[in-house]
Design a protein around this motif. Structure first.
Motif, PDB file in Angstrom:
ATOM      1  N   LEU A 270       0.824  -1.213   0.000  1.00  0.00           N
ATOM      2  CA  LEU A 270       0.000   0.000   0.000  1.00  0.00           C
ATOM      3  C   LEU A 270       0.860   1.265   0.000  1.00  0.00           C
ATOM      4  O   LEU A 270       0.430   2.309  -0.506  1.00  0.00           O
ATOM      5  CB  LEU A 270      -0.939  -0.002   1.208  1.00  0.00           C
ATOM      6  CG  LEU A 270      -2.103  -0.992   1.137  1.00  0.00           C
ATOM      7  CD1 LEU A 270      -2.819  -1.063   2.474  1.00  0.00           C
ATOM      8  CD2 LEU A 270      -3.078  -0.603   0.024  1.00  0.00           C
ATOM      9  N   ASP A 271       2.074   1.176   0.559  1.00  0.00           N
ATOM     10  CA  ASP A 271       3.003   2.310   0.510  1.00  0.00           C
ATOM     11  C   ASP A 271       3.241   2.766  -0.926  1.00  0.00           C
ATOM     12  O   ASP A 271       3.457   3.952  -1.188  1.00  0.00           O
ATOM     13  CB  ASP A 271       4.350   1.935   1.139  1.00  0.00           C
ATOM     14  CG  ASP A 271       4.314   1.912   2.662  1.00  0.00           C
ATOM     15  OD1 ASP A 271       3.380   2.494   3.253  1.00  0.00           O
ATOM     16  OD2 ASP A 271       5.226   1.299   3.259  1.00  0.00           O
ATOM     17  N   THR A 272       3.202   1.820  -1.877  1.00  0.00           N
ATOM     18  CA  THR A 272       3.491   2.121  -3.279  1.00  0.00           C
ATOM     19  C   THR A 272       2.237   2.486  -4.060  1.00  0.00           C
ATOM     20  O   THR A 272       2.326   2.856  -5.236  1.00  0.00           O
ATOM     21  CB  THR A 272       4.158   0.915  -3.965  1.00  0.00           C
ATOM     22  OG1 THR A 272       3.202  -0.160  -4.099  1.00  0.00           O
ATOM     23  CG2 THR A 272       5.352   0.415  -3.168  1.00  0.00           C
ATOM     24  N   LEU A 273       1.071   2.381  -3.414  1.00  0.00           N
ATOM     25  CA  LEU A 273      -0.200   2.575  -4.121  1.00  0.00           C
ATOM     26  C   LEU A 273      -0.954   3.822  -3.664  1.00  0.00           C
ATOM     27  O   LEU A 273      -2.150   3.958  -3.914  1.00  0.00           O
ATOM     28  CB  LEU A 273      -1.087   1.336  -3.930  1.00  0.00           C
ATOM     29  CG  LEU A 273      -0.540   0.011  -4.467  1.00  0.00           C
ATOM     30  CD1 LEU A 273      -1.486  -1.135  -4.130  1.00  0.00           C
ATOM     31  CD2 LEU A 273      -0.326   0.090  -5.981  1.00  0.00           C
ATOM     32  N   GLY A 274      -0.254   4.719  -2.987  1.00  0.00           N
ATOM     33  CA  GLY A 274      -0.889   5.965  -2.580  1.00  0.00           C
ATOM     34  C   GLY A 274      -1.426   5.978  -1.173  1.00  0.00           C
ATOM     35  O   GLY A 274      -2.087   6.951  -0.764  1.00  0.00           O
ATOM     36  N   PHE A 275      -1.162   4.917  -0.399  1.00  0.00           N
ATOM     37  CA  PHE A 275      -1.621   4.851   0.986  1.00  0.00           C
ATOM     38  C   PHE A 275      -0.431   4.534   1.894  1.00  0.00           C
ATOM     39  O   PHE A 275      -0.380   3.508   2.560  1.00  0.00           O
ATOM     40  CB  PHE A 275      -2.734   3.810   1.138  1.00  0.00           C
ATOM     41  CG  PHE A 275      -3.990   4.196   0.415  1.00  0.00           C
ATOM     42  CD1 PHE A 275      -4.911   5.046   0.992  1.00  0.00           C
ATOM     43  CD2 PHE A 275      -4.226   3.721  -0.870  1.00  0.00           C
ATOM     44  CE1 PHE A 275      -6.060   5.417   0.314  1.00  0.00           C
ATOM     45  CE2 PHE A 275      -5.366   4.098  -1.564  1.00  0.00           C
ATOM     46  CZ  PHE A 275      -6.293   4.953  -0.963  1.00  0.00           C
ATOM     47  N   ALA A 276       0.517   5.454   1.906  1.00  0.00           N
ATOM     48  CA  ALA A 276       1.769   5.243   2.631  1.00  0.00           C
ATOM     49  C   ALA A 276       1.582   5.490   4.126  1.00  0.00           C
ATOM     50  O   ALA A 276       0.757   6.302   4.555  1.00  0.00           O
ATOM     51  CB  ALA A 276       2.850   6.161   2.077  1.00  0.00           C
ATOM     52  N   SER A 277       2.354   4.773   4.915  1.00  0.00           N
ATOM     53  CA  SER A 277       2.434   4.999   6.355  1.00  0.00           C
ATOM     54  C   SER A 277       3.907   4.952   6.749  1.00  0.00           C
ATOM     55  O   SER A 277       4.684   4.187   6.178  1.00  0.00           O
ATOM     56  CB  SER A 277       1.632   3.946   7.131  1.00  0.00           C
ATOM     57  OG  SER A 277       2.002   2.632   6.745  1.00  0.00           O
ATOM     58  N   THR A 278       4.295   5.782   7.713  1.00  0.00           N
ATOM     59  CA  THR A 278       5.689   5.832   8.151  1.00  0.00           C
ATOM     60  C   THR A 278       5.994   4.633   9.045  1.00  0.00           C
ATOM     61  O   THR A 278       5.072   3.996   9.587  1.00  0.00           O
ATOM     62  CB  THR A 278       5.958   7.123   8.936  1.00  0.00           C
ATOM     63  OG1 THR A 278       5.213   7.073  10.165  1.00  0.00           O
ATOM     64  CG2 THR A 278       5.561   8.349   8.136  1.00  0.00           C
ATOM     65  N   PRO A 279       7.289   4.329   9.247  1.00  0.00           N
ATOM     66  CA  PRO A 279       7.636   3.252  10.182  1.00  0.00           C
ATOM     67  C   PRO A 279       7.059   3.479  11.573  1.00  0.00           C
ATOM     68  O   PRO A 279       6.599   2.533  12.227  1.00  0.00           O
ATOM     69  CB  PRO A 279       9.172   3.284  10.198  1.00  0.00           C
ATOM     70  CG  PRO A 279       9.540   3.833   8.861  1.00  0.00           C
ATOM     71  CD  PRO A 279       8.477   4.839   8.540  1.00  0.00           C
ATOM     72  N   GLU A 280       7.053   4.736  12.036  1.00  0.00           N
ATOM     73  CA  GLU A 280       6.506   5.051  13.350  1.00  0.00           C
ATOM     74  C   GLU A 280       4.993   4.791  13.393  1.00  0.00           C
ATOM     75  O   GLU A 280       4.466   4.297  14.394  1.00  0.00           O
ATOM     76  CB  GLU A 280       6.796   6.505  13.719  1.00  0.00           C
ATOM     77  CG  GLU A 280       8.272   6.813  13.948  1.00  0.00           C
ATOM     78  CD  GLU A 280       9.073   6.884  12.648  1.00  0.00           C
ATOM     79  OE1 GLU A 280       8.462   7.062  11.566  1.00  0.00           O
ATOM     80  OE2 GLU A 280      10.319   6.738  12.718  1.00  0.00           O
ATOM     81  N   GLN A 281       4.293   5.166  12.322  1.00  0.00           N
ATOM     82  CA  GLN A 281       2.847   4.926  12.256  1.00  0.00           C
ATOM     83  C   GLN A 281       2.530   3.437  12.206  1.00  0.00           C
ATOM     84  O   GLN A 281       1.568   2.976  12.825  1.00  0.00           O
ATOM     85  CB  GLN A 281       2.258   5.640  11.036  1.00  0.00           C
ATOM     86  CG  GLN A 281       2.230   7.154  11.184  1.00  0.00           C
ATOM     87  CD  GLN A 281       1.994   7.891   9.878  1.00  0.00           C
ATOM     88  OE1 GLN A 281       2.149   7.323   8.793  1.00  0.00           O
ATOM     89  NE2 GLN A 281       1.629   9.164   9.967  1.00  0.00           N
ATOM     90  N   LYS A 282       3.354   2.686  11.498  1.00  0.00           N
ATOM     91  CA  LYS A 282       3.157   1.230  11.465  1.00  0.00           C
ATOM     92  C   LYS A 282       3.317   0.636  12.855  1.00  0.00           C
ATOM     93  O   LYS A 282       2.501  -0.191  13.297  1.00  0.00           O
ATOM     94  CB  LYS A 282       4.144   0.583  10.493  1.00  0.00           C
ATOM     95  CG  LYS A 282       3.858   0.854   9.012  1.00  0.00           C
ATOM     96  CD  LYS A 282       4.857   0.127   8.136  1.00  0.00           C
ATOM     97  CE  LYS A 282       4.536   0.280   6.637  1.00  0.00           C
ATOM     98  NZ  LYS A 282       4.742   1.660   6.146  1.00  0.00           N
ATOM     99  N   LYS A 283       4.352   1.044  13.562  1.00  0.00           N
ATOM    100  CA  LYS A 283       4.592   0.501  14.904  1.00  0.00           C
ATOM    101  C   LYS A 283       3.484   0.897  15.870  1.00  0.00           C
ATOM    102  O   LYS A 283       3.001   0.074  16.655  1.00  0.00           O
ATOM    103  CB  LYS A 283       5.950   0.971  15.422  1.00  0.00           C
ATOM    104  CG  LYS A 283       7.131   0.349  14.694  1.00  0.00           C
ATOM    105  CD  LYS A 283       8.456   0.861  15.241  1.00  0.00           C
ATOM    106  CE  LYS A 283       9.630   0.234  14.487  1.00  0.00           C
ATOM    107  NZ  LYS A 283      10.936   0.712  15.002  1.00  0.00           N
ATOM    108  N   ALA A 284       3.068   2.158  15.817  1.00  0.00           N
ATOM    109  CA  ALA A 284       2.013   2.622  16.716  1.00  0.00           C
ATOM    110  C   ALA A 284       0.692   1.930  16.402  1.00  0.00           C
ATOM    111  O   ALA A 284      -0.044   1.514  17.310  1.00  0.00           O
ATOM    112  CB  ALA A 284       1.861   4.140  16.607  1.00  0.00           C
ATOM    113  N   GLY A 285       0.385   1.792  15.122  1.00  0.00           N
ATOM    114  CA  GLY A 285      -0.856   1.146  14.729  1.00  0.00           C
ATOM    115  C   GLY A 285      -0.901  -0.319  15.121  1.00  0.00           C
ATOM    116  O   GLY A 285      -1.925  -0.802  15.630  1.00  0.00           O
TER     117      GLY A 285
END
Length: 435
Positions: A270-285
């Motif tokens: 999804l990072d490559t398809l217009g719905f990117a999330s940062t490493p910090e957001q991934k960890k928090a989520g």
């Protein structure tokens, strides 16, 4: 219709209209509703076990990243309206009633024109599409109801990503008698020139998925849980090391490592398809993911765990978790299942770990297996089993039998876990027990 009337309407349809697979009725209904599903983008999730958990991980991370994310799942444990929600807020009673009225009016016109009446799941899916479109969702996480190719959700066109979780034998009367046949139905959600993430499957299922991806010119990523390392764990959660990053997840159960790895691979795509999330957001989520009823601890003295192990593959996973977390512990079971599942296999795989077993009938569902009949099956494998007349009676009996160092494990159909949770909360307050 008001909310109560809309619920009575869908309950009546559930009782009177049998489940069917096929898209013809769904296409006609959605056409008359203006095809709201065509205005949305989707992550479409199919498979046997793990769909809800993977969606829960994605939902938490993408919401953390600031996207307006819709989620459509079933069944739900605590609120009927929880099956369709946006960024943590479920559909309101008034909105549900309004959309249900709109759909019911279309259905009345359809049946007058000679079309068959849509099923409850088709109706709920139509309501969800209207809700998500009118609330301007950026992305919808859509769980398949049964199978894939002929499921009502597969009417969608704008699939950004198809996700296939672990595939095993389930719903054989609808989907087929071999793993390959079932995988073929589930891989039917893969769209032309799309992206796919799949769990590492058994060879028969993997061959089918790879063939379908090749046929559809779809890019496929295989999520291998063997590449993740468990750094710390308990029945309250675990910490994983994956691709050089640490992720804390609050979901226990040995199978959640696989689901987490699938979700992380889906997020990478999804990072490559217009719905990117940062490493910090991934960890928090990942850390704040909520998905109750999957090896969820409700009480600690005694330890009371609920799990939705309702088919043989899920029973294998639960048995592995028992071996992992509760080896040497005295276990008391509360079991309730649907009669159309392979409950005999579930019983055979799980009861060897139990000291005492209480059976219940899941309430308000025609598919529910009577407690006495389930007890008869259990007796073939285990001598100490009692059928209880209600969930409340089973919970009271289990607490009476258990010492504080014991484990009570309630599992089977997800349909009774919400009521079970409420009863355990009442018992905790009454006895002064602590979570």
């Amino acid at each position: 219709m008001n909310y109560q009337e809309s619920r009575e309407y869908i309950d009546r349809v559930t009782r009177e209209i049998p489940s069917v697979l096929g898209l013809d009725h769904m296409r006609e209904m959605m056409k008359r509703l203006g095809n709201p599903q065509d205005d949305l983008k989707y992550v479409h999730v199919a498979g046997t076990n793990g769909k809800g958990s993977v969606i829960a991980f994605l939902y938490s991370v993408l919401s953390e990243a600031g996207y307006r994310v819709g989620r459509y799942v079933s069944p739900t444990l605590y609120s009927y309206r929880g099956r369709m929600e946006i960024s943590g807020k479920r559909i309101s009673r008034d909105s549900f009633a309004a959309y249900m009225t709109q759909v019911a009016d279309v259905i009345a016109a359809m049946t007058e024109d000679g079309y068959p009446h849509p099923t409850a799941f088709e109706i709920e899916t139509a309501v969800a599409f209207l809700f998500f479109r009118n609330e301007n969702c950026d992305l919808v996480l859509l769980e398949v109801g049964m199978g894939g190719n002929l499921d009502a959700t597969n009417i969608i066109k704008n699939t950004m990503l198809s996700v296939l979780v672990s595939i095993s034998m389930d719903h054989m009367s609808f989907l087929g008698n071999t793993l390959g046949e079932i995988a073929e139905k589930k891989a039917g959600i893969i769209k032309e020139n799309s992206h796919v993430v799949t769990s590492l499957q058994k060879k028969e299922a993997m061959d089918v998925i790879c063939s379908q991806c090749e046929k559809c010119h779809a890019e496929c990523v295989v999520a291998d849980p063997g590449k993740a390392q468990v750094l710390a764990e308990s029945c309250l959660g675990q910490t994983l090391l994956y691709e050089g990053e640490k992720y804390e997840i609050p979901l226990a159960g040995v199978y959640q490592k696989e689901n987490a790895v699938v979700a992380l691979n889906a997020l990478k795509v999804l990072d490559t398809l217009g719905f990117a999330s940062t490493p910090e957001q991934k960890k928090a989520g990942m850390k704040h993911t909520v998905w109750n009823g999957r090896f969820t601890v409700l009480c600690t003295e005694p330890l009371f765990v609920v799990d939705g192990a309702h088919n043989p593959a899920a029973a294998d996973m639960m048995a592995a978790s028992i071996e992992h977390y509760f080896k040497g512990k005295r276990l008391i079971y509360i079991m309730g299942v649907f009669g159309d599942k392979d409950y005999r296999s579930v019983v055979a795989k799980t009861v060897p770990y139990a000291d005492k077993i209480l059976t219940i009938q899941t309430p308000n569902n025609e598919r529910a297996l009577p407690a006495a009949k389930l007890a008869e099956t259990v007796k073939e494998f285990h001598k100490d089993v009692q059928a209880r007349e209600s969930i409340e009676q089973a919970v009271e009996t289990a607490f009476r039998l258990a010492h504080k160092e014991d484990v009570i494990l309630a599992f089977g159909s997800l349909s009774f876990i919400g009521e079970m949770t409420d009863l355990v909360e009442k018992e905790k307050k009454r006895e002064g027990k602590q979570k």
